[in-house]
Structures are given as C-alpha cells and as structure tokens.
Design an enzyme around this catalytic site. Structure first.
Site, PDB file in Angstrom:
ATOM      1  N   HIS A  50       0.922  -1.015  -0.190  1.00 35.96           N
ATOM      2  CA  HIS A  50      -0.213   0.095  -0.329  1.00 35.96           C
ATOM      3  C   HIS A  50       1.342   1.023   0.216  1.00 35.96           C
ATOM      4  O   HIS A  50       2.176   1.117   0.870  1.00 35.96           O
ATOM      5  CB  HIS A  50      -1.225   0.070   1.392  1.00 35.96           C
ATOM      6  CG  HIS A  50      -2.111  -0.888   1.341  1.00 35.96           C
ATOM      7  ND1 HIS A  50      -3.070  -0.895   1.761  1.00 35.96           N
ATOM      8  CD2 HIS A  50      -1.694  -2.018   0.495  1.00 35.96           C
ATOM      9  CE1 HIS A  50      -3.512  -1.272   1.321  1.00 35.96           C
ATOM     10  NE2 HIS A  50      -3.143  -2.780   0.916  1.00 35.96           N
ATOM     11  N   GLU A  52       0.821   3.757   2.283  1.00 36.08           N
ATOM     12  CA  GLU A  52       1.348   4.349   3.428  1.00 36.08           C
ATOM     13  C   GLU A  52       2.580   3.106   3.511  1.00 36.08           C
ATOM     14  O   GLU A  52       3.701   3.981   3.947  1.00 36.08           O
ATOM     15  CB  GLU A  52       0.397   4.318   4.294  1.00 36.08           C
ATOM     16  CG  GLU A  52      -1.022   4.712   3.947  1.00 36.08           C
ATOM     17  CD  GLU A  52      -2.363   4.090   2.903  1.00 36.08           C
ATOM     18  OE1 GLU A  52      -3.265   4.342   3.650  1.00 36.08           O
ATOM     19  OE2 GLU A  52      -1.156   3.363   2.458  1.00 36.08           O
ATOM     20  N   CYS A  80      -6.581   2.294   5.137  1.00 35.09           N
ATOM     21  CA  CYS A  80      -7.151   1.226   6.113  1.00 35.09           C
ATOM     22  C   CYS A  80      -6.570   0.328   7.303  1.00 35.09           C
ATOM     23  O   CYS A  80      -5.896   0.795   7.855  1.00 35.09           O
ATOM     24  CB  CYS A  80      -7.071  -0.109   5.623  1.00 35.09           C
ATOM     25  SG  CYS A  80      -5.377  -0.916   4.657  1.00 35.09           S
ATOM     26  N   CYS A  83      -2.680  -0.374   7.378  1.00 38.60           N
ATOM     27  CA  CYS A  83      -1.952   1.669   6.982  1.00 38.60           C
ATOM     28  C   CYS A  83      -1.744   2.126   8.838  1.00 38.60           C
ATOM     29  O   CYS A  83      -0.813   2.297   8.706  1.00 38.60           O
ATOM     30  CB  CYS A  83      -2.387   2.263   6.203  1.00 38.60           C
ATOM     31  SG  CYS A  83      -1.927   1.119   4.656  1.00 38.60           S
TER      32      CYS A  83
END
Length: 149
Positions: A50, A52, A80, A83
């Site tokens: 992801h 992040e 999410c 993260c």
C-alpha cells in the site's frame, strides 16, 4: 497542507498509470517531503504494498530510524487498518487524508486505532483535505473497471 496533498495525488496518478488502485502518500518533516509512494499491490503481487507502507519504509531508510516522530503523512484515501497500524507503529505525529473510505463499516475505526489508550503513541488525524479530487480519481478508476467487465 494542500501542497502536500497535491504531491500525494501526483503519486496516485502514477498508480493509475500502472492500473493500480490510485492511492498516493507522501511523508513530510519540517515542511519538506522526505518520502513518496503509491500503491503497487498489483504490479508487485504483494498484499502489503500500500502507498502508506511503502512511504513509511522509504522514510525509515532515509532517516536510518523506524521512529518518524516528527513526521506527517498525507494520503489520498483514509488508510485501512493495516496502514493505520503502521502509521501508529512508526510514531507518525499527524495523518492528513483526502477522501473518506465509505466502504468501511466502523466509521471510527481509524481514530480508534490511532488513539487507542493501549498504545504509547497517539497520531492526530484530519480528513477531507482536497476531498473532491482525491475521491474523483478513485471513483473514476472503479467506474472504468466496472465498465470493462
């Protein structure tokens, strides 16, 4: 603040060009971007890639430290739980995000994760920064995906 969200949107555009979910992130310390990243789950075939997570990894490598206590992270979409946990564990001071994740069922989940009293670090959260363009890139991406089916 908007300047950094525009930089995160630029990262989201890079993800879009790779047919990735268009999410971008930048990490800032003392008004300077120290790390940039975008989603790479599809291209790298790694579930944790992801924006992040990748930005946090880059920032840690650059600073030679896992603690990013003076950092702020700007993300185009509300993070999410994975993260959010990474943001808390990296000790990031403040999270700014653009679009709200309307698919989540617990509307306070992000704040719950980042401010849980069991953690020895709290991250401030502010959402809705450049919300319209951050939401639009995602809406368009998923609309195009549905239309291709």
């Amino acid at each position: 603040m908007e300047k950094f969200m525009f930089a995160a949107l630029k990262e989201a555009q890079k993800a879009l060009a790779k047919d990735e979910v268009p999410i971008g992130a930048v990490i800032v310390i003392d008004g300077k971007i120290i790390a940039r990243a975008h989603n790479q789950r599809q291209s790298k075939k790694i579930a944790t890639h992801h924006a992040e997570i990748l930005a946090i990894e880059k920032a840690c490598k650059k600073l030679h430290d896992w603690r990013l206590e003076n950092a702020e992270i700007f993300v185009t979409l509300e993070p999410c739980p994975m993260c959010a946990g990474a943001i808390a564990n990296a000790r990031i001071k403040k999270l700014y995000f653009g679009a709200f994740d309307k698919t989540g069922t617990n509307k306070n989940l992000l704040v719950d994760i980042l401010s849980d009293n069991r953690l020895n670090h709290k991250t401030e959260v502010q959402g809705g920064i450049l919300e319209a363009p951050c939401a639009e890139i995602l809406t368009t991406f998923f609309k195009n995906k549905r239309n291709k089916k």
